[in-house]
Write a protein that holds these residues in place. Structure first.
Motif, PDB file in Angstrom:
ATOM      1  N   UNK A   1       0.855  -1.192   0.000  1.00  0.00           N
ATOM      2  CA  UNK A   1       0.000   0.000   0.000  1.00  0.00           C
ATOM      3  C   UNK A   1       0.888   1.237   0.000  1.00  0.00           C
ATOM      4  N   UNK A   2       0.465   2.261  -0.720  1.00  0.00           N
ATOM      5  CA  UNK A   2       1.248   3.494  -0.789  1.00  0.00           C
ATOM      6  C   UNK A   2       0.904   4.482   0.322  1.00  0.00           C
ATOM      7  N   UNK A   3      -0.187   4.220   1.038  1.00  0.00           N
ATOM      8  CA  UNK A   3      -0.588   5.054   2.183  1.00  0.00           C
ATOM      9  C   UNK A   3      -0.992   4.132   3.322  1.00  0.00           C
ATOM     10  N   UNK A   4      -1.471   4.702   4.411  1.00  0.00           N
ATOM     11  CA  UNK A   4      -1.784   3.944   5.615  1.00  0.00           C
ATOM     12  C   UNK A   4      -2.831   2.861   5.429  1.00  0.00           C
ATOM     13  N   UNK A   5      -2.637   1.739   6.120  1.00  0.00           N
ATOM     14  CA  UNK A   5      -3.604   0.639   6.122  1.00  0.00           C
ATOM     15  C   UNK A   5      -4.584   0.904   7.253  1.00  0.00           C
ATOM     16  N   UNK A   6      -5.876   0.965   6.915  1.00  0.00           N
ATOM     17  CA  UNK A   6      -6.908   1.345   7.876  1.00  0.00           C
ATOM     18  C   UNK A   6      -7.598   0.159   8.534  1.00  0.00           C
ATOM     19  N   UNK A   7      -7.612  -0.997   7.857  1.00  0.00           N
ATOM     20  CA  UNK A   7      -8.317  -2.160   8.391  1.00  0.00           C
ATOM     21  C   UNK A   7      -7.809  -3.414   7.692  1.00  0.00           C
ATOM     22  N   UNK A   8      -8.072  -4.553   8.304  1.00  0.00           N
ATOM     23  CA  UNK A   8      -7.766  -5.840   7.686  1.00  0.00           C
ATOM     24  C   UNK A   8      -8.689  -6.885   8.285  1.00  0.00           C
ATOM     25  N   UNK A   9      -8.778  -8.034   7.616  1.00  0.00           N
ATOM     26  CA  UNK A   9      -9.572  -9.155   8.128  1.00  0.00           C
ATOM     27  C   UNK A   9      -8.905 -10.449   7.704  1.00  0.00           C
ATOM     28  N   UNK A  10      -8.905 -11.429   8.617  1.00  0.00           N
ATOM     29  CA  UNK A  10      -8.417 -12.772   8.320  1.00  0.00           C
ATOM     30  C   UNK A  10      -9.530 -13.553   7.628  1.00  0.00           C
ATOM     31  N   UNK A  11      -9.176 -14.393   6.661  1.00  0.00           N
ATOM     32  CA  UNK A  11     -10.156 -15.330   6.106  1.00  0.00           C
ATOM     33  C   UNK A  11     -10.446 -16.384   7.171  1.00  0.00           C
ATOM     34  N   UNK A  12     -11.493 -17.143   6.998  1.00  0.00           N
ATOM     35  CA  UNK A  12     -11.897 -18.125   8.010  1.00  0.00           C
ATOM     36  C   UNK A  12     -10.809 -19.182   8.228  1.00  0.00           C
ATOM     37  N   UNK A  13     -10.040 -19.489   7.194  1.00  0.00           N
ATOM     38  CA  UNK A  13      -8.969 -20.488   7.322  1.00  0.00           C
ATOM     39  C   UNK A  13      -7.610 -19.849   7.614  1.00  0.00           C
TER      40      UNK A  13
ATOM     41  N   UNK B   1     -16.952 -12.360   3.722  1.00  0.00           N
ATOM     42  CA  UNK B   1     -18.234 -12.988   3.983  1.00  0.00           C
ATOM     43  C   UNK B   1     -17.898 -14.289   4.718  1.00  0.00           C
ATOM     44  N   UNK B   2     -18.456 -14.545   5.890  1.00  0.00           N
ATOM     45  CA  UNK B   2     -18.016 -15.667   6.723  1.00  0.00           C
ATOM     46  C   UNK B   2     -18.107 -17.047   6.061  1.00  0.00           C
ATOM     47  N   UNK B   3     -19.083 -17.261   5.209  1.00  0.00           N
ATOM     48  CA  UNK B   3     -19.252 -18.585   4.613  1.00  0.00           C
ATOM     49  C   UNK B   3     -18.641 -18.693   3.220  1.00  0.00           C
ATOM     50  N   UNK B   4     -18.129 -17.580   2.671  1.00  0.00           N
ATOM     51  CA  UNK B   4     -17.576 -17.600   1.322  1.00  0.00           C
ATOM     52  C   UNK B   4     -16.412 -16.617   1.256  1.00  0.00           C
ATOM     53  N   UNK B   5     -15.179 -17.135   1.400  1.00  0.00           N
ATOM     54  CA  UNK B   5     -14.007 -16.266   1.393  1.00  0.00           C
ATOM     55  C   UNK B   5     -13.719 -15.668   0.024  1.00  0.00           C
ATOM     56  N   UNK B   6     -14.489 -16.027  -1.001  1.00  0.00           N
ATOM     57  CA  UNK B   6     -14.332 -15.400  -2.306  1.00  0.00           C
ATOM     58  C   UNK B   6     -15.055 -14.065  -2.381  1.00  0.00           C
ATOM     59  N   UNK B   7     -15.798 -13.715  -1.331  1.00  0.00           N
ATOM     60  CA  UNK B   7     -16.537 -12.461  -1.296  1.00  0.00           C
ATOM     61  C   UNK B   7     -15.976 -11.582  -0.182  1.00  0.00           C
ATOM     62  N   UNK B   8     -15.460 -10.426  -0.559  1.00  0.00           N
ATOM     63  CA  UNK B   8     -14.997  -9.444   0.416  1.00  0.00           C
ATOM     64  C   UNK B   8     -15.792  -8.164   0.225  1.00  0.00           C
ATOM     65  N   UNK B   9     -15.896  -7.408   1.289  1.00  0.00           N
ATOM     66  CA  UNK B   9     -16.629  -6.150   1.254  1.00  0.00           C
ATOM     67  C   UNK B   9     -15.728  -5.074   1.852  1.00  0.00           C
ATOM     68  N   UNK B  10     -15.655  -3.926   1.175  1.00  0.00           N
ATOM     69  CA  UNK B  10     -14.916  -2.790   1.692  1.00  0.00           C
ATOM     70  C   UNK B  10     -15.820  -1.583   1.724  1.00  0.00           C
ATOM     71  N   UNK B  11     -15.552  -0.672   2.631  1.00  0.00           N
ATOM     72  CA  UNK B  11     -16.363   0.526   2.760  1.00  0.00           C
ATOM     73  C   UNK B  11     -15.541   1.746   2.381  1.00  0.00           C
TER      74      UNK B  11
END
Length: 143
Positions: free
Chosen positions: A69-81, A122-132
């Motif tokens: 990233x070229x600027x600050x990282x604001x959030x992250x999430x681990x996949x279920x695995x 998305x808890x049941x499908x790690x192929x789906x991510x959501x960002x705001x």
């Protein structure tokens, strides 16, 4: 209380380790344990990186630092695995990272926003991510 110790002995913090030394110049907005793993921890920083730590055996060690990233990282999430991490940044991108080797698998830019503030899988499908995203100068009533 553990054993025959006093309250002050239980909270003496003997043997505490400081693990965020590489982020001393910028804020760390989030710290999170890996899913169902008390020995792996990650933190993101406004210096543009994410650090992944192994807490046992002591002292804790940095397993890898995710850079890109070229600027600050604001959030992250681990996949279920716990094999993938998604990050968001003030550089208006989301990135998907392999935790095993720290490589960026995918970068998802959002040309219509100024910053991406938070994300999750998305808890049941790690192929789906959501960002705001944060839209600068956009009137929310007309969006």
């Amino acid at each position: 209380m553990a054993g025959d110790t006093t309250l002050s002995e239980n909270y003496a913090f003997a043997g505490m380790c400081h693990i965020f030394d590489q982020h001393v110049d910028e804020a760390v907005p989030k710290v999170q344990f890996a899913n169902d793993d008390k020995n792996r921890l990650a933190c993101c920083s406004l210096d543009g990186t994410v650090s992944i730590f192994q807490l046992v055996p002591t002292p804790p060690a940095v397993l890898r630092v995710l850079r890109g990233h070229s600027r600050g990282v604001t959030d992250f999430a681990w996949s279920i695995s716990n094999d993938v991490i998604v990050t968001t940044s003030l550089d208006a991108t989301m990135r998907i990272w392999a935790t095993e080797d720290g490589k960026c698998i995918r970068e998802i830019p959002d040309p219509d926003c100024s910053e991406v503030l938070c994300c999750t899988f998305q808890p049941m499908n790690n192929n789906l991510t959501v960002g705001s995203p944060h839209y600068q100068g956009l009137d929310k009533r007309t969006a």
